[in-house]
Scaffold this active site. Structure first.
Site, PDB file in Angstrom:
ATOM      1  N   ASN A 104       3.802   1.681  12.144  1.00 24.85           N
ATOM      2  CA  ASN A 104       5.229   0.378  12.937  1.00 24.85           C
ATOM      3  C   ASN A 104       6.158   1.056  12.047  1.00 24.85           C
ATOM      4  O   ASN A 104       7.187   0.412  12.653  1.00 24.85           O
ATOM      5  CB  ASN A 104       4.538  -1.948  12.177  1.00 24.85           C
ATOM      6  CG  ASN A 104       4.244  -1.711  12.023  1.00 24.85           C
ATOM      7  OD1 ASN A 104       3.657  -1.046  10.876  1.00 24.85           O
ATOM      8  ND2 ASN A 104       4.593  -2.517  10.644  1.00 24.85           N
ATOM      9  N   GLU A 138      -3.132  -4.744   2.491  1.00 26.69           N
ATOM     10  CA  GLU A 138      -1.621  -5.427   2.979  1.00 26.69           C
ATOM     11  C   GLU A 138      -2.357  -5.284   4.515  1.00 26.69           C
ATOM     12  O   GLU A 138      -2.218  -4.109   5.624  1.00 26.69           O
ATOM     13  CB  GLU A 138      -0.691  -4.678   2.993  1.00 26.69           C
ATOM     14  CG  GLU A 138      -0.608  -4.923   1.664  1.00 26.69           C
ATOM     15  CD  GLU A 138      -0.030  -5.677   0.776  1.00 26.69           C
ATOM     16  OE1 GLU A 138       0.102  -6.392   1.655  1.00 26.69           O
ATOM     17  OE2 GLU A 138       0.084  -6.182  -0.457  1.00 26.69           O
ATOM     18  N   CYS A 182       4.584  -6.375  10.734  1.00 25.52           N
ATOM     19  CA  CYS A 182       3.242  -7.185  10.876  1.00 25.52           C
ATOM     20  C   CYS A 182       3.869  -8.689  10.637  1.00 25.52           C
ATOM     21  O   CYS A 182       3.061  -9.488  10.155  1.00 25.52           O
ATOM     22  CB  CYS A 182       1.876  -6.632   9.139  1.00 25.52           C
ATOM     23  SG  CYS A 182       3.599  -6.372   7.734  1.00 25.52           S
ATOM     24  N   GLU A 221       1.919  -5.866  -3.747  1.00 21.25           N
ATOM     25  CA  GLU A 221       2.766  -4.724  -3.903  1.00 21.25           C
ATOM     26  C   GLU A 221       4.056  -5.280  -3.765  1.00 21.25           C
ATOM     27  O   GLU A 221       4.079  -7.016  -3.941  1.00 21.25           O
ATOM     28  CB  GLU A 221       2.540  -4.149  -2.165  1.00 21.25           C
ATOM     29  CG  GLU A 221       0.746  -3.523  -1.966  1.00 21.25           C
ATOM     30  CD  GLU A 221       1.275  -2.711  -0.775  1.00 21.25           C
ATOM     31  OE1 GLU A 221       2.256  -1.864  -0.801  1.00 21.25           O
ATOM     32  OE2 GLU A 221       0.392  -1.590  -1.154  1.00 21.25           O
TER      33      GLU A 221
HETATM   34  P1  NDP Z   1      -4.980   0.780  11.369  1.00 25.78           P
HETATM   35  O1  NDP Z   1      -5.298  -0.551  10.370  1.00 25.78           O
HETATM   36  O2  NDP Z   1      -5.617   1.135  12.390  1.00 25.78           O
HETATM   37  O3  NDP Z   1      -4.876   2.300  10.486  1.00 25.78           O
HETATM   38  C1  NDP Z   1      -4.009   1.801   9.617  1.00 25.78           C
HETATM   39  C2  NDP Z   1      -4.200   3.595   8.696  1.00 25.78           C
HETATM   40  O4  NDP Z   1      -5.434   3.154   8.135  1.00 25.78           O
HETATM   41  C3  NDP Z   1      -3.905   4.526   9.722  1.00 25.78           C
HETATM   42  O5  NDP Z   1      -3.598   5.744   8.950  1.00 25.78           O
HETATM   43  C4  NDP Z   1      -4.791   5.469  10.569  1.00 25.78           C
HETATM   44  O6  NDP Z   1      -5.515   6.264  10.875  1.00 25.78           O
HETATM   45  C5  NDP Z   1      -6.157   5.067   9.180  1.00 25.78           C
HETATM   46  N1  NDP Z   1      -7.456   4.653   9.489  1.00 25.78           N
HETATM   47  C6  NDP Z   1      -8.328   3.701  10.747  1.00 25.78           C
HETATM   48  N2  NDP Z   1      -9.272   3.648   9.984  1.00 25.78           N
HETATM   49  C7  NDP Z   1     -10.234   4.784   8.837  1.00 25.78           C
HETATM   50  C8  NDP Z   1     -10.843   4.983   8.057  1.00 25.78           C
HETATM   51  N3  NDP Z   1     -12.087   4.572   8.299  1.00 25.78           N
HETATM   52  N4  NDP Z   1     -10.245   5.295   7.151  1.00 25.78           N
HETATM   53  C9  NDP Z   1      -9.180   5.758   6.089  1.00 25.78           C
HETATM   54  N5  NDP Z   1      -8.150   5.438   6.648  1.00 25.78           N
HETATM   55  C10 NDP Z   1      -8.626   4.952   8.351  1.00 25.78           C
HETATM   56  O7  NDP Z   1      -3.887   0.057  11.621  1.00 25.78           O
HETATM   57  P2  NDP Z   1      -2.500  -0.012  12.368  1.00 25.78           P
HETATM   58  O8  NDP Z   1      -1.687   1.750  12.428  1.00 25.78           O
HETATM   59  O9  NDP Z   1      -2.761   0.204  14.077  1.00 25.78           O
HETATM   60  O10 NDP Z   1      -1.312  -0.869  12.506  1.00 25.78           O
HETATM   61  C11 NDP Z   1      -1.404  -1.858  12.645  1.00 25.78           C
HETATM   62  C12 NDP Z   1      -1.854  -2.896  11.972  1.00 25.78           C
HETATM   63  O11 NDP Z   1      -1.758  -3.180   9.956  1.00 25.78           O
HETATM   64  C13 NDP Z   1      -1.010  -4.194  11.866  1.00 25.78           C
HETATM   65  O12 NDP Z   1      -2.993  -5.078  11.613  1.00 25.78           O
HETATM   66  C14 NDP Z   1      -0.437  -4.882  11.166  1.00 25.78           C
HETATM   67  O13 NDP Z   1      -0.629  -6.032  10.961  1.00 25.78           O
HETATM   68  C15 NDP Z   1      -0.729  -4.169   9.805  1.00 25.78           C
HETATM   69  N6  NDP Z   1       0.235  -4.124   9.079  1.00 25.78           N
HETATM   70  C16 NDP Z   1       0.190  -5.060   7.674  1.00 25.78           C
HETATM   71  C17 NDP Z   1       1.248  -5.721   7.421  1.00 25.78           C
HETATM   72  C18 NDP Z   1       1.744  -5.490   5.519  1.00 25.78           C
HETATM   73  O14 NDP Z   1       1.787  -5.723   4.326  1.00 25.78           O
HETATM   74  N7  NDP Z   1       0.282  -6.710   5.889  1.00 25.78           N
HETATM   75  C19 NDP Z   1       2.415  -4.210   6.865  1.00 25.78           C
HETATM   76  C20 NDP Z   1       2.642  -3.326   8.493  1.00 25.78           C
HETATM   77  C21 NDP Z   1       1.320  -3.303   9.594  1.00 25.78           C
HETATM   78  P3  NDP Z   1      -5.363   6.195  12.235  1.00 25.78           P
HETATM   79  O15 NDP Z   1      -3.643   6.391  12.461  1.00 25.78           O
HETATM   80  O16 NDP Z   1      -5.166   7.771  12.612  1.00 25.78           O
HETATM   81  O17 NDP Z   1      -6.338   5.611  12.933  1.00 25.78           O
END
Ligand code: NDP
Length: 480
Positions: free
Chosen positions: A150, A248, A282, A461
């Site tokens: 995002n 996060e 988020c 963080e």
């Molecule tokens: P995901 O949890 O699907 O993915 C996040 C990252 O983790 C991606 O790079 C993904 O790769 C990777 N990933 C997925 N599965 C694994 C695994 N088994 N092992 C290691 N890495 C893995 O989240 P989204 O990308 O869909 O992002 C949206 C989410 O992020 C929302 O829930 C949002 O709230 C949260 N978010 C939280 C923030 C915060 O500061 N708290 C800030 C921004 C977003 P791939 O994309 O290739 O699947």
């Protein structure tokens, strides 16, 4: 077609299995580049390169590491227009947003941690005639940084910069949905002369490249931003291996408007907090609670502004909302619109896909959508939608709104609009949330600790907390 490459040991390399994934431009719904579908061998090569680079990198003085990070920050600044274009194309967000928020923030992240390490002090404890103790903070070794789609470069650099500043070497995996700015960052690091292997980028799918990274026994810490479900899985892998972990995760943030609020400010800021980046931040406030005395007035002013938001191609000057990040995500968000209706919600505006013309006809556009008449504990008001869908709910008392606001499994952020100083402090204390904004949204000093409560994550963080996360504190107890 443009091909993204992995960045391992200072070289740009193909994935070892030779396979690539399609990278989509969400504004047109078309593939515009290829990205490596990396696997465990690529991750192992990246970890080996990082391990090799670690002794020299960690031995540098803070000033020397700072100079490297500042050089990267300056190059991000120089290339800001190109990076913003790339991010908007990759993610679907309005170009203006990438130019004014995402890329400047990536630049500032590097500058912030480049200078933070110059001012950090480790504690010294005087034991009088017995002796003295001091705390020695040492880098961990090779660490993993995994980020979502995002705010691709903004969040990626928010992890990588403190990890490098603290003296670690990094293997990072950006989301495969938005890999382009991470790739451009690897080109920048190369151009800036960052020593080989200090930062390594492996592209690919979470369950493949990401999984290999979190499973790797050499990795000492994982800094992850993403969904709560993925975070829970990562914790289950990392905990038995005793890796340091910063998570996060998701949010379902309340936006609370009291009757004594500065009305215009509350309306304007609530619209921004609801729909910035198509609601895919988020920290977006997706549950809007308004005190009953001003509910109708607020609703009509809010809806008027929402209806004025132009949904359009991200590159166009007057687009206030661009495309959602992917077809799958659009379908997920549309599913929640159906759910809200099935749960008895009244659709006040939006709810439909926006059909663009010409080259943008296949893009993933959705109207900003507002519902009311939903109970605070229904699924629509409890689950993270992560799109341009918000609910309006009236409340009478402070006690009632706190109960509703705190009712979800999440606790990332909250926003409160009130002119009553005592109420502002009281409510901020009672909200179960990592960050509370009073009369504003998204404005934050980078020195403050950032993170979530409850299922929104563990760890903090930002500021020195981030530097400390990426170090091991050793106490040296010297007795006379
Ligand atoms: P995901 O949890 O699907 O993915 C996040 C990252 O983790 C991606 O790079 C993904 O790769 C990777 N990933 C997925 N599965 C694994 C695994 N088994 N092992 C290691 N890495 C893995 O989240 P989204 O990308 O869909 O992002 C949206 C989410 O992020 C929302 O829930 C949002 O709230 C949260 N978010 C939280 C923030 C915060 O500061 N708290 C800030 C921004 C977003 P791939 O994309 O290739 O699947």
């Amino acid at each position: 077609m443009k091909k993204i490459l992995n960045f391992i040991g200072g070289e740009f390399v193909e994935p070892q299995n030779g396979t690539y994934l399609d990278n989509y431009d969400p504004s047109r719904g078309k593939v515009y580049s290829k990205i490596p579908r990396s696997g465990a061998p690529d991750v192992e090569a990246a970890v080996a390169a990082a391990q090799q680079a670690f002794p020299a990198w960690s031995a540098l003085s803070a000033q020397e590491r700072s100079r490297h990070l500042m050089a990267i920050s300056k190059l991000i600044d120089q290339k800001l227009p190109d990076l913003a274009k790339a991010e908007s194309l990759d993610n679907g967000k309005p170009l203006k947003l990438a130019q004014s928020v995402d890329i400047p923030r990536a630049r500032d992240n590097f500058a912030f941690f480049a200078t933070a390490i110059l001012h950090e002090e480790d504690p010294f404890h005087n034991m009088g005639s017995k002796g003295f103790n001091y705390t020695l903070r040492q880098p961990l070794g090779t660490v993993a940084c995994i980020s979502p789609w995002n705010l691709p470069l903004y969040l990626f650099t928010w992890k990588i910069a403190p990890a490098l500043a603290a003296g670690n070497c990094v293997v990072a995996k950006p989301s495969e949905v938005t890999p382009m700015t991470a790739f451009l960052l690897s080109l920048i690091c190369h151009e800036a002369g960052l020593p080989k292997g200090v930062l390594n980028l492996v592209h690919g799918l979470g369950p493949e490249a990401g999984e290999a990274l979190i499973q790797n026994n050499t990795i000492k810490a994982i800094s992850f931003t993403g969904g709560t479900k993925t975070g829970a899985h990562i914790a289950s892998v990392a905990a038995p291996k005793f890796k340091k972990l910063s998570l996060e995760l998701g949010g379902k943030n309340p936006n609370i408007v009291f009757a004594d609020a500065d009305f215009d400010r509350a309306v304007k800021t609530s619209v921004r907090a609801s729909f910035a980046n198509q609601g895919q931040i988020c920290l977006c406030g997706s549950r809007i609670f308004v005190q009953a005395a001003i509910y109708d007035k607020f609703k009509s002013a809010f809806l008027e502004r929402v209806k004025g938001l132009t949904v359009g191609p991200p590159q166009e000057e007057d687009s206030r909302m661009g495309a959602l990040v992917s077809k799958e995500h659009l379908e997920k968000v549309m599913g929640y619109i159906d759910l809200a209706q099935a749960e008895g919600g009244t659709l006040l505006t939006g709810g439909k896909q926006v059909q663009m013309q010409g080259e943008y006809a296949q893009g993933y556009y959705l109207e900003p959508t507002v519902f009311e008449n939903l109970s605070y504990n229904c699924r629509t008001n409890q689950e993270e939608i992560f799109g341009p869908v918000v609910t309006l709910t009236p409340f009478e008392t402070e006690e009632e709104v706190l109960k509703m606001a705190n009712s979800t499994e999440y606790g990332l952020a909250a926003t409160v609009f009130t002119q009553n100083l005592s109420r502002a402090h009281r409510v901020a204390q009672e909200l179960q949330s990592g960050i509370v904004w009073i009369n504003d949204w998204l404005v934050r000093d980078l020195r403050t600790p950032f993170g979530g409560a409850k299922n929104s994550g563990v760890g903090r963080e930002g500021g020195f907390e981030a530097l400390h996360f990426f170090t091991e504190a050793k106490n040296v107890c010297f007795n006379f």
